[in-house]
Design a protein around this motif. Structure first.
Motif, mmCIF file in Angstrom:
data_model
loop_
_atom_site.group_PDB
_atom_site.id
_atom_site.type_symbol
_atom_site.label_atom_id
_atom_site.label_comp_id
_atom_site.label_asym_id
_atom_site.label_seq_id
_atom_site.Cartn_x
_atom_site.Cartn_y
_atom_site.Cartn_z
ATOM 1 N N LYS A 120 25.877 15.828 3.748
ATOM 2 C CA LYS A 120 26.129 14.856 4.691
ATOM 3 C C LYS A 120 26.284 13.297 4.228
ATOM 4 N N TYR A 121 25.711 12.797 3.255
ATOM 5 C CA TYR A 121 25.516 11.708 2.685
ATOM 6 C C TYR A 121 26.503 11.599 1.419
ATOM 7 N N LYS A 122 27.260 12.682 1.042
ATOM 8 C CA LYS A 122 28.141 12.310 -0.155
ATOM 9 C C LYS A 122 28.924 11.111 -0.315
ATOM 10 N N GLY A 123 28.629 10.416 -1.583
ATOM 11 C CA GLY A 123 29.332 9.262 -1.819
ATOM 12 C C GLY A 123 28.704 8.150 -1.290
ATOM 13 N N ASN A 124 27.397 8.261 -0.636
ATOM 14 C CA ASN A 124 26.553 7.060 -0.258
ATOM 15 C C ASN A 124 25.662 6.698 -1.723
ATOM 16 N N PRO A 125 25.079 5.605 -1.756
ATOM 17 C CA PRO A 125 24.176 5.367 -2.684
ATOM 18 C C PRO A 125 23.210 6.308 -2.928
ATOM 19 N N PHE A 126 22.805 6.767 -4.006
ATOM 20 C CA PHE A 126 21.705 7.686 -4.202
ATOM 21 C C PHE A 126 20.423 7.064 -4.424
ATOM 22 N N ARG A 127 19.700 7.068 -3.318
ATOM 23 C CA ARG A 127 18.761 6.091 -3.124
ATOM 24 C C ARG A 127 17.259 6.756 -3.747
ATOM 25 N N THR A 128 16.318 6.094 -3.803
ATOM 26 C CA THR A 128 14.931 6.578 -4.297
ATOM 27 C C THR A 128 14.024 7.261 -3.205
ATOM 28 N N PHE A 129 14.170 6.791 -2.053
ATOM 29 C CA PHE A 129 13.490 7.210 -0.862
ATOM 30 C C PHE A 129 14.271 7.386 0.314
ATOM 31 N N VAL A 130 14.352 8.163 1.329
ATOM 32 C CA VAL A 130 14.769 8.414 2.716
ATOM 33 C C VAL A 130 13.330 8.264 3.501
ATOM 34 N N GLY A 131 13.183 7.122 4.206
ATOM 35 C CA GLY A 131 11.633 7.342 4.792
ATOM 36 C C GLY A 131 10.639 7.323 3.684
ATOM 37 N N LYS A 132 9.779 8.370 3.974
ATOM 38 C CA LYS A 132 8.751 8.795 3.011
ATOM 39 C C LYS A 132 9.129 10.023 2.043
ATOM 40 N N LYS A 133 10.441 10.319 2.243
ATOM 41 C CA LYS A 133 10.723 11.519 1.110
ATOM 42 C C LYS A 133 11.626 10.952 -0.136
ATOM 43 N N TYR A 134 10.931 11.478 -0.985
ATOM 44 C CA TYR A 134 11.482 11.186 -2.445
ATOM 45 C C TYR A 134 12.703 11.902 -2.707
ATOM 46 N N LEU A 135 13.775 11.069 -3.130
ATOM 47 C CA LEU A 135 14.848 11.867 -3.583
ATOM 48 C C LEU A 135 15.094 11.352 -5.016
ATOM 49 N N GLY A 136 14.473 10.421 -5.805
ATOM 50 C CA GLY A 136 14.394 10.349 -7.079
ATOM 51 C C GLY A 136 15.728 9.663 -7.654
ATOM 52 N N GLY A 137 16.421 8.986 -6.527
ATOM 53 C CA GLY A 137 17.589 8.086 -7.032
ATOM 54 C C GLY A 137 17.306 7.001 -7.513
ATOM 55 N N TYR A 138 18.431 6.019 -7.583
ATOM 56 C CA TYR A 138 18.506 4.924 -8.019
ATOM 57 C C TYR A 138 18.121 3.836 -7.211
ATOM 58 N N ASP A 157 0.914 -1.009 -0.055
ATOM 59 C CA ASP A 157 0.036 0.138 -0.072
ATOM 60 C C ASP A 157 0.880 1.271 0.153
ATOM 61 N N ASP A 158 1.803 1.326 0.623
ATOM 62 C CA ASP A 158 2.885 2.404 0.688
ATOM 63 C C ASP A 158 3.058 2.978 -0.846
ATOM 64 N N PHE A 159 3.429 1.947 -1.723
ATOM 65 C CA PHE A 159 3.841 2.173 -2.989
ATOM 66 C C PHE A 159 2.489 2.251 -3.890
ATOM 67 N N THR A 160 1.695 3.056 -3.562
ATOM 68 C CA THR A 160 0.638 3.577 -4.531
ATOM 69 C C THR A 160 0.369 5.190 -4.459
ATOM 70 N N PRO A 161 -0.391 5.268 -5.202
ATOM 71 C CA PRO A 161 -0.539 6.915 -5.364
ATOM 72 C C PRO A 161 -1.137 7.528 -4.351
ATOM 73 N N GLU A 162 -2.090 6.746 -3.550
ATOM 74 C CA GLU A 162 -2.474 7.185 -2.168
ATOM 75 C C GLU A 162 -1.808 6.757 -1.071
ATOM 76 N N GLY A 163 -0.662 5.921 -1.093
ATOM 77 C CA GLY A 163 0.158 5.481 -0.063
ATOM 78 C C GLY A 163 0.979 6.480 0.511
ATOM 79 N N ARG A 164 1.636 6.000 1.625
ATOM 80 C CA ARG A 164 2.396 6.967 2.172
ATOM 81 C C ARG A 164 3.703 7.418 1.514
ATOM 82 N N LYS A 165 4.122 6.656 0.320
ATOM 83 C CA LYS A 165 5.288 7.157 -0.365
ATOM 84 C C LYS A 165 4.708 7.888 -1.417
ATOM 85 N N LYS A 166 3.395 8.021 -1.865
ATOM 86 C CA LYS A 166 2.921 8.752 -2.955
ATOM 87 C C LYS A 166 3.572 8.235 -4.422
ATOM 88 N N TRP A 167 3.688 6.957 -4.510
ATOM 89 C CA TRP A 167 4.428 6.290 -5.573
ATOM 90 C C TRP A 167 3.422 6.497 -6.802
#
Length: 336
Positions: free
Chosen positions: A305-323, A52-62
């Motif tokens: 702060k996280y320079k060099g770490n994997p560029f992620r899609t989400f941190v919690g429910k915050k969308y970063l748009g990474g890989y 459910d989190d990964f749907t348009p109405e879910g927590r992630k707004k996927w």
């Protein structure tokens, strides 16, 4: 003037000769990779799983748009893995945290992969969130002979079954050599490393149980996955204590590098383990050359702060748009 022209021509022909040698070497080399795709769900609700989190109405707004954008990024990444060592993309790519065939197909539709003859092996697993493992393969290089799932039968502390990812087993032929591939995504550490260790040890024992049932001598075996354990953990050592494998990923973990980073600490949960047969050099076989973490600049956080770490899609429910929150890992093998 003559000598200057002569010198330039000599350098030019030397560069061409060196490039030809490098290209010839790369034509005999192939990459085999593993990539945790970080919750790669489609945007539709599956009533039978906890997606459910990964749907348009879910927590992630996927959304479908975010789904398509991520698929294109994953396709580009896969196409570039091992590009310095081979003339083609990986012949095999094990993946984890993919929801279904729709998600797998969307990756293969990406511009970076659509011209390659990829197919995949995938089965739905009983994981409560509906995330599975799968194996992409280039049909011009790998032929599937058989495939099945190995259920991971574990219980929680109350004695109830803990529904988690199955282990994917694929028996195939890489060029002229038979190969047994295990794609894994072992139980997480979320409830505590020590408290959940028995689950990952059970996963290792499940793999070894299948290996023991395989027929033939000098079996070529690849065990890849997100093991949720580092190379020195008990579960991985359970595999290694069988005396059948080498772990070329062992040396890739350091305080400043790995395949994932959590709270400032690097881990190497993503590994590719191979049988001793990959150390031979007989004609018609494949020999191990090297192991790498694929971590180009575009897969990394580029500042802060996280320079060099994997560029992620989400941190919690915050969308970063990474890989992904994991870097891919791969090995290079040479066809003898």
């Amino acid at each position: 003037m003559f000598w200057k022209v002569f010198f330039v021509l000599c350098v030019f022909h030397t560069v061409i000769a060196i490039n030809a040698i490098v290209l010839k070497n790369q034509e005999d080399q192939f990459t085999i990779a593993f990539y945790n795709l970080e919750n790669f769900f489609d945007a539709q609700d599956d009533p039978h799983t906890l997606d459910d989190d990964f749907t348009p109405e879910g927590r992630k707004k996927w959304s479908s748009s975010r789904f398509r954008k991520k698929a294109k990024k994953l396709a580009r990444t896969i196409s570039l893995i091992g590009q310095d060592h081979s003339t083609i993309p990986p012949v095999l790519v094990g993946v984890a945290e993919v929801e279904n065939k729709k998600a797998l197909n969307k990756v293969l539709e990406g511009k970076a992969l659509s011209d390659w003859d990829y197919d995949y092996v995938h089965f739905n697993s009983p994981d409560e969130r509906g995330i599975d493992t799968a194996l992409f393969y280039l049909k011009s290089h790998f032929t599937v002979l058989n495939a099945e799932i190995l259920p991971l039968l574990i219980s929680d502390e109350d004695g109830d079954r803990d529904f988690t990812r199955d282990i994917l087993y694929v028996h195939g032929r890489l060029h002229q050599e038979e190969l047994h591939v295990f794609v894994n995504h072992w139980p997480s550490r979320r409830a505590g490393t020590d408290e959940t260790e028995y689950k990952r040890v059970k996963a290792a024992e499940t793999v070894l149980g299948k290996v023991a049932r395989l027929e033939g001598e000098q079996l070529n075996i690849i065990i890849m996955g997100d093991f949720n354990d580092d190379p020195n953990s008990q579960s991985i050592q359970t595999l290694m204590d069988s005396g059948q494998f080498i772990n070329p990923m062992q040396q890739l973990l350091s305080p400043s590098s790995g395949s994932a980073n959590y709270k400032g600490e690097w881990s190497l949960f993503d590994q590719i383990i191979v049988s001793h047969s990959f150390l031979n050099y007989e004609k018609g076989t494949h020999s191990f050359k090297k192991a790498k973490v694929f971590a180009p600049k575009f897969l990394k956080e580029w500042n802060g702060k996280y320079k060099g770490n994997p560029f992620r899609t989400f941190v919690g429910k915050k969308y970063l748009g990474g890989y992904s929150d994991h870097f891919p890992v791969y090995i290079v093998v040479k066809e003898n």
